[in-house]
Design an enzyme around this catalytic site. Structure first.
Site, PDB file in Angstrom:
ATOM      1  N   SER A 172       1.432   2.796 -10.818  1.00 21.52           N
ATOM      2  CA  SER A 172       2.638   2.200 -11.403  1.00 21.52           C
ATOM      3  C   SER A 172       2.892   0.811 -10.827  1.00 21.52           C
ATOM      4  O   SER A 172       2.521   0.519  -9.696  1.00 21.52           O
ATOM      5  CB  SER A 172       3.846   3.100 -11.152  1.00 21.52           C
ATOM      6  OG  SER A 172       4.063   3.250  -9.765  1.00 21.52           O
ATOM      7  N   HIS A 230       6.863   1.949   0.906  1.00 24.87           N
ATOM      8  CA  HIS A 230       8.250   2.376   1.114  1.00 24.87           C
ATOM      9  C   HIS A 230       9.049   1.313   1.857  1.00 24.87           C
ATOM     10  O   HIS A 230      10.259   1.428   1.987  1.00 24.87           O
ATOM     11  CB  HIS A 230       8.286   3.710   1.878  1.00 24.87           C
ATOM     12  CG  HIS A 230       7.497   4.779   1.182  1.00 24.87           C
ATOM     13  ND1 HIS A 230       6.180   5.046   1.492  1.00 24.87           N
ATOM     14  CD2 HIS A 230       7.818   5.612   0.163  1.00 24.87           C
ATOM     15  CE1 HIS A 230       5.731   6.006   0.700  1.00 24.87           C
ATOM     16  NE2 HIS A 230       6.709   6.367  -0.111  1.00 24.87           N
TER      17      HIS A 230
END
Length: 735
Positions: free
Chosen positions: A411, A672
């Site tokens: 993605s 992250h």
């Protein structure tokens, strides 16, 4: 008959919890306003209990995570967070730059924050259960505070980066932790609390005799308090020790396992304690066959009943689901409906005239043609045509990739424009043609960006996908998606688990249009992107009357049909994402061989491709050591893994496993974090890996998808990653 229930979802029917929490984080509401909204949600939860059950639990609405609340309660605050300053420290621990690690809660899809025990000098910092008890007492409502037990708290914690599981280490820490719990219990009893509910789900884990001796010692310290212990997710690991604990009542989960019932029949249950039978399934959304449940309760001679495990694994109510396939809604029971089932059972045992429905699934949404295909599977169905070494030779000739090939996990950033267009399309404000044209533009843009950056294997960006499971669920027969079936994953993040209600099969190509369009724009290979059968199943609800193995094989057959279509269309690399492969494993390791046998088969069935098709697997774990032997049996050619957080140490799993020959995509960028990783930071990770694996086996990639990052972070990070690969090629090409 007494009714207990616990773990009702705090999310709110309209996700009020999420909205209030995010508004508070953004500074749109004050701390007082936030706490007022939380109090309203507390009252909503308790009113649902009061309508249906006898023992109303309190201390169930955490502002972020109940394990974090317990850490605050006992003063387990790492030094880096400084002095505890209420919510500012609380949310710094939850989501600040140096936040606590987050991981899955046992084998569920809920994530908790891992407490870090530094000095082991525990203190009662804030008696959170007492505050909640007194809040309801001021409203004239008597409750039983629910608290995470001391054993489970330590079992879920880390010290010096290591899990606290060794009995000797636990014993040392208990000398300081037990007095804090005693103080919590004392203050509750002094304020008129008549029952305290203590959650000890770690009692179902693989515990040694020494652990149970320790548990007995700990609970003998609490023998004067009115405690009721709750265990769930599997059978207690030592039934006889469990039922001998000096407490008022004991909850047993009779849904997730058969061992608790067998042990009950073999050893009986002490007459001086209340048996709370966990007989209503807290993890799956199906209406119970109440006639059968009543027979079980009768057999147990239980004087109290409850749900099997916390209800927060379920959405709040099925009441507003108006677009489900015919006949499905009446078979569903979400959290509210589960409470109603408990109430009906109580009324039945009290002799009232109530209907105990017998829910039948037998012929519901069955496709015999798929069952026939599963019966016809042979050992060759779970094996690729050629061994890995031969496939590797063929693929290297076919793909002609450089040393240290670069790619991403799938993605790319989903901007507000992408989300708005998807929402407009779903509301019918734009046509299918307009939406597809918009998606094509996004694909064209991301292919161009990847080519400019210099990546070797490209992806189409997944702009058409909201969620890696929901996307496929909407395209497969036998799986329904809900409108309001929201469940909390962590913090304020919610997701809607699909419901596998019938035989799963493919109606037609699911990803072909977007991936072949992306491939038409470039000479470089574009990866097909699929979600694997274990993850689709593990992140969905599924039928209880069909063996898990069969459901997994149904999904695997559908995914394999997609693989074959991609191959026919000229796609040379296909990635199958399986993040749930490890997390779906049973809590008890003794049950692993059976689970991994069918989980491996399901992946291999899905991945059964031509020798020239390179199959990639993506698994985002930070700990492979326990499952490396099972991973080795999967029929992929390349596996991509997280390596950035552990600075490449994850690779030790492959070092300890003799005979590893497959390629590994090393996740060198921690997606992250918003930080752009430097070439040197990423190089140090690859160099750690090169100490163990030959250069020919190594790919370079981020550790996960880039959907949640923004373009300003993504482009420079990927450029650095490509620069790293070029640097490595110069350095290692002739070595």
């Amino acid at each position: 008959m007494k009714v207990y229930a616990f773990g009702f979802p705090k999310i709110g029917e309209k996700r009020e919890f999420k909205k209030a929490l995010e508004d508070f984080w953004k500074g749109k509401i004050t701390e007082n306003q936030f706490k007022e909204e939380m109090s309203e949600l507390r009252m909503y939860m308790v009113e649902n209990y009061r309508t249906n059950v006898d023992v109303v639990p309190s201390n169930e609405l955490s502002y972020y995570d109940f394990v974090l609340d317990t850490a605050i309660m006992v003063g387990a605050i790492p030094e880096r967070f400084g002095k505890y300053e209420g919510l500012s420290t609380y949310f710094e621990m939850a989501r600040g730059r140096k936040a606590l690690e987050m991981t899955k809660y046992f084998n569920t899809n809920y994530h908790y924050l891992v407490p870090e025990i530094e000095s082991g000098n525990f203190e009662l910092l804030e008696n959170i259960p007492l505050e909640d008890f007194l809040f309801f007492r001021s409203m004239g409502i008597e409750t039983a505070p629910r608290i995470l037990g001391p054993f489970t708290f330590l079992y879920l914690s880390k010290k010096d980066g290591m899990w606290i599981r060794e009995p000797g280490e636990m014993e040392k820490l208990f000398t300081r932790l037990v007095p804090v719990y005693r103080k919590v219990f004392e203050e509750l009893v002094e304020n008129g609390c008549g029952e305290i509910l203590v959650d000890e789900p770690a009692f179902v884990c693989d515990l040694q005799k020494d652990h149970w001796n320790l548990i007995k010692d700990v609970y003998s310290e609490f023998s004067g308090f009115p405690l009721t212990i709750f265990t769930y997710y599997d059978s207690v690991s030592d039934y006889e020790s469990y039922v001998s604990l000096p407490v008022k009542g004991l909850h047993l989960d009779f849904v997730s396992n058969t061992e608790n019932l067998r042990n009950f029949e073999k050893h009986g249950f002490p007459s001086d304690k209340t048996l709370i039978a966990g007989v209503i399934n807290g993890r799956q959304p199906w209406r119970a066959n109440l006639k059968k449940v009543a027979e079980l309760v009768d057999k147990l001679g239980a004087s109290a009943i409850s749900n099997s495990c916390p209800l927060f694994h379920l959405p709040i109510t099925a009441q507003w689901e108006n677009s489900l396939p015919d006949g499905l809604r009446e078979k569903l029971a979400f959290a509210k409906e589960k409470l109603e089932e408990l109430k009906v059972l109580k009324e039945f045992f009290e002799g009232k005239k109530v209907n105990l429905p017998e829910v039948s699934f037998e012929d519901f949404a069955v496709d015999e043609s798929v069952s026939k295909k599963i019966k016809q599977l042979t050992p060759d169905s779970f094996r690729r045509e050629k061994e890995y070494q031969e496939r590797d030779r063929i693929q290297r000739e076919e793909l002609k990739l450089p040393l240290f090939p670069t790619t991403t996990i799938g993605s790319f950033p989903q901007t507000s424009d992408v989300r708005k267009m998807r929402a407009r399309y779903r509301r019918g404000e734009i046509s299918e043609e307009e939406y597809e044209s918009f998606i094509k533009e996004q694909i064209k843009k991301v292919v161009r960006i990847q080519e400019e950056i210099g990546l070797d294997v490209l992806v189409h960006g997944e702009f058409e996908r909201t969620d890696m499971v929901e996307f496929f669920a909407e395209k497969l027969n036998g799986i329904a998606t809900t409108q309001n079936g929201w469940v909390l994953s962590y913090g304020s993040r919610c997701y809607r688990p699909p419901i596998i209600y019938g035989t799963v099969s493919r109606t037609g190509p699911m990803t072909l249009k977007e991936i072949t369009y992306a491939q038409s724009l470039t000479e470089k290979p574009v990866k097909g992107m699929l979600t694997g059968p274990i993850t689709i199943m593990g992140w969905s609800y599924y039928r209880e009357d069909i063996p898990e193995r069969e459901i997994a094989y149904q999904i695997a057959l559908a995914i394999n049909e997609e693989v074959k279509d991609l191959e026919e269309a000229g796609i040379k690399i296909v990635q199958i994402d399986e993040p749930a492969f490890r997390e779906k494993a049973p809590v008890k390791k003794s049950k692993w061989p059976e689970y991994f046998e069918w989980a491996i088969n399901a992946f291999n069935l899905a991945a059964n491709a031509r020798p020239e098709t390179q199959i990639h697997a993506h698994m985002c774990y930070s700990d492979f050591n326990e499952i490396i032997e099972y991973i080795h049996q999967l029929e992929f050619d390349v596996i991509s893994i997280e390596a950035s957080r552990s600075k490449g140490e994850i690779i030790s799993a492959f070092e300890n496993f003799k005979g590893w020959i497959k390629q590994i995509g090393v996740g060198v960028w921690d997606i992250h974090s918003p930080a752009v990783p430097s070439v040197d930071e990423m190089k140090s990770i690859i160099e750690r890996v090169l100490r163990i694996l030959p250069k020919e086996l190594i790919w370079v990639n981020p550790d996960c998808g880039l959907k949640t990052r923004n373009w300003e972070e993504v482009v420079p990070s990927l450029k650095n990653m490509v620069d790293l690969a070029k640097k490595l090629r110069k350095e290692y090409n002739n070595t």
